[in-house]
Design a protein around this motif. Sequence first.
Motif, short mmCIF file in Angstrom:
data_model
loop_
_atom_site.label_atom_id
_atom_site.label_comp_id
_atom_site.label_asym_id
_atom_site.label_seq_id
_atom_site.Cartn_x
_atom_site.Cartn_y
_atom_site.Cartn_z
N PHE A 137 0.80 -1.22 0.00
CA PHE A 137 0.00 0.00 0.00
C PHE A 137 0.84 1.28 0.00
CE2 PHE A 137 -3.11 -3.15 1.02
CZ PHE A 137 -4.30 -2.65 0.50
N TYR A 138 2.18 1.14 0.15
CA TYR A 138 3.01 2.35 0.12
C TYR A 138 4.38 2.18 -0.52
CZ TYR A 138 5.31 0.24 4.19
OH TYR A 138 5.98 -0.62 5.03
N ALA A 139 4.86 0.94 -0.70
CA ALA A 139 6.24 0.72 -1.14
C ALA A 139 6.34 0.29 -2.60
CB ALA A 139 6.91 -0.33 -0.24
N HIS A 140 7.53 0.48 -3.17
CA HIS A 140 7.83 0.09 -4.55
C HIS A 140 9.23 -0.51 -4.57
CE1 HIS A 140 4.39 2.66 -5.57
NE2 HIS A 140 4.96 3.59 -4.82
N VAL A 141 9.33 -1.83 -4.54
CA VAL A 141 10.62 -2.51 -4.55
C VAL A 141 10.53 -3.76 -5.43
CG1 VAL A 141 11.44 -1.68 -2.29
CG2 VAL A 141 10.01 -3.73 -2.41
N ILE A 150 12.04 -0.51 2.10
CA ILE A 150 10.61 -0.45 2.43
C ILE A 150 10.40 0.42 3.67
CG2 ILE A 150 8.61 -1.81 3.16
CD1 ILE A 150 9.81 -4.15 1.51
N SER A 151 11.28 0.29 4.67
CA SER A 151 11.15 1.08 5.89
C SER A 151 11.29 2.57 5.59
CB SER A 151 12.21 0.66 6.91
OG SER A 151 11.98 -0.67 7.34
N ARG A 152 12.23 2.92 4.72
CA ARG A 152 12.43 4.33 4.37
C ARG A 152 11.22 4.86 3.59
NH1 ARG A 152 17.69 5.56 5.69
NH2 ARG A 152 18.89 3.69 6.22
N GLN A 153 10.65 4.02 2.76
CA GLN A 153 9.45 4.44 2.02
C GLN A 153 8.24 4.54 2.96
OE1 GLN A 153 8.85 2.35 -1.80
NE2 GLN A 153 11.07 1.98 -1.85
N PHE A 154 8.22 3.73 4.00
CA PHE A 154 7.16 3.86 5.00
C PHE A 154 7.22 5.24 5.66
CE2 PHE A 154 6.06 3.60 9.54
CZ PHE A 154 4.70 3.36 9.43
N VAL A 155 8.41 5.67 6.04
CA VAL A 155 8.57 6.98 6.66
C VAL A 155 8.07 8.08 5.72
CG1 VAL A 155 10.26 8.67 7.52
CG2 VAL A 155 10.50 6.24 8.11
N ASP A 156 8.33 7.91 4.42
CA ASP A 156 7.93 8.92 3.43
C ASP A 156 6.46 8.83 3.04
OD1 ASP A 156 10.51 9.95 3.31
OD2 ASP A 156 11.11 8.64 1.65
N SER A 157 5.76 7.79 3.45
CA SER A 157 4.39 7.54 2.96
C SER A 157 3.37 8.53 3.49
CB SER A 157 3.95 6.12 3.33
OG SER A 157 3.74 6.01 4.73
N ASP A 158 3.67 9.12 4.63
CA ASP A 158 2.76 10.08 5.27
C ASP A 158 1.45 9.44 5.71
OD1 ASP A 158 2.43 12.69 6.27
OD2 ASP A 158 1.17 13.27 4.56
N VAL A 159 1.44 8.13 5.91
CA VAL A 159 0.25 7.45 6.43
C VAL A 159 -0.06 8.03 7.81
CG1 VAL A 159 1.60 5.54 7.41
CG2 VAL A 159 -0.81 5.20 6.88
N ASP A 160 -1.32 8.28 8.10
CA ASP A 160 -1.69 8.91 9.36
C ASP A 160 -1.50 7.99 10.56
OD1 ASP A 160 -3.70 11.60 8.83
OD2 ASP A 160 -3.28 10.29 7.15
#
Length: 372
Positions: A137-141, A150-160
């Motif tokens: 739902f947020y990553a592209h690998v 994936i963890s770095r993309q999670f931080v960038d995802s801005d999920v509430d």
Amino acid sequence: MKKMFLGLLAVTVATLSPALSEAKGKGEIKNVIYLIGDGMGLSQVSMAMIEGGFVPTAFDRAQNVALISTYSANNRVTDSAAAGTALATGHKTNNGMLGMTPDGANCESIMARAKEEGYATGLVVTVYLQHATPGAFYAHVASRGELDAISRQFVDSDVDVAFGGGKKFLEADNGKGGTLIDDLRARDYTVVYGMDELRGIDGGKVVGLFADEYMPTVLNGRDENYLCEATKKALEILSNNAAASKSKKGFVLMVEGSQIDSECHANNSAGALAETRDFDRAIGAAMDFADTHPGTLVVVTADHETGGLSITSNKTDFMLSESGIGYQFGTTGHSGTLVPVYLYGTGAEGINGVMDNTDLPKKIAELMNLKK
């Protein structure tokens, strides 16, 4: 005359009831609660019904039911990464790939699209937040094993809101003398490490890291009401965030019953039952929310079935009053069977029939009127 009037009244009510029921489900969709039972097929749902003595479950409350196929781009039996990508983005990909098409092009999830249009977003799982289904739902690998990316993309995802495990992956060096958890806090996230710390938190951006990696299974000590309570808290926070936002668009929440899958990989029927029951309670919480918040669509499905579970009679003499029940697993892997979709609330009548897993998010996006 009185009998005739009562008879006509009964016929009129019987005629109007389906229309009234259908009308109740129609309207603008503001909120979507997308619940995914990892590894949950019809047999796992049936087991919960049987072992509960056929007392109605949340699954029984569904106002509409459909079926989806689960194969991936390169395999007739999918893994969770390819299936999660299909359910999140509407695109087929190869097993192991996350948020990408087979040729390596990024594909945007329904959650990311909703975020761009002003919706609040959330994730609630019992595995780590970087796992295949939430990651889709947020990553592209290119590989689901790229946990640092994936963890770095999670931080960038801005999920509430995000509740689950995976603390150790977010303790990674951020390259600035701190950790990825520090990066979350710098972005105004409240980071907590236990459900009790959520008391009093009813808004803002919140990440709950409740385990280093996987959370325990129910049989190994996880609170059997965790998924239900975490879902309720996520709904509270997301509702308040949506109400406080300029867009007033509502929210999209993905809830995963993650460890139905791991218990079925282990061919542990008791464990699978405990995890399915936990998931059922979360579904019930979502449906209760829909009852009191018009404009909410609840979608319940699975990424695939795990274990090839079959439910068999212990005896072949069906004239007996009770033959006993056996739960038989055919594999420690996944199977290629169709999986169910249960629908409830506003728009439930809009998703029907037998379809591919990639069709489901497309239909949800269409019902939400998300931009292409």
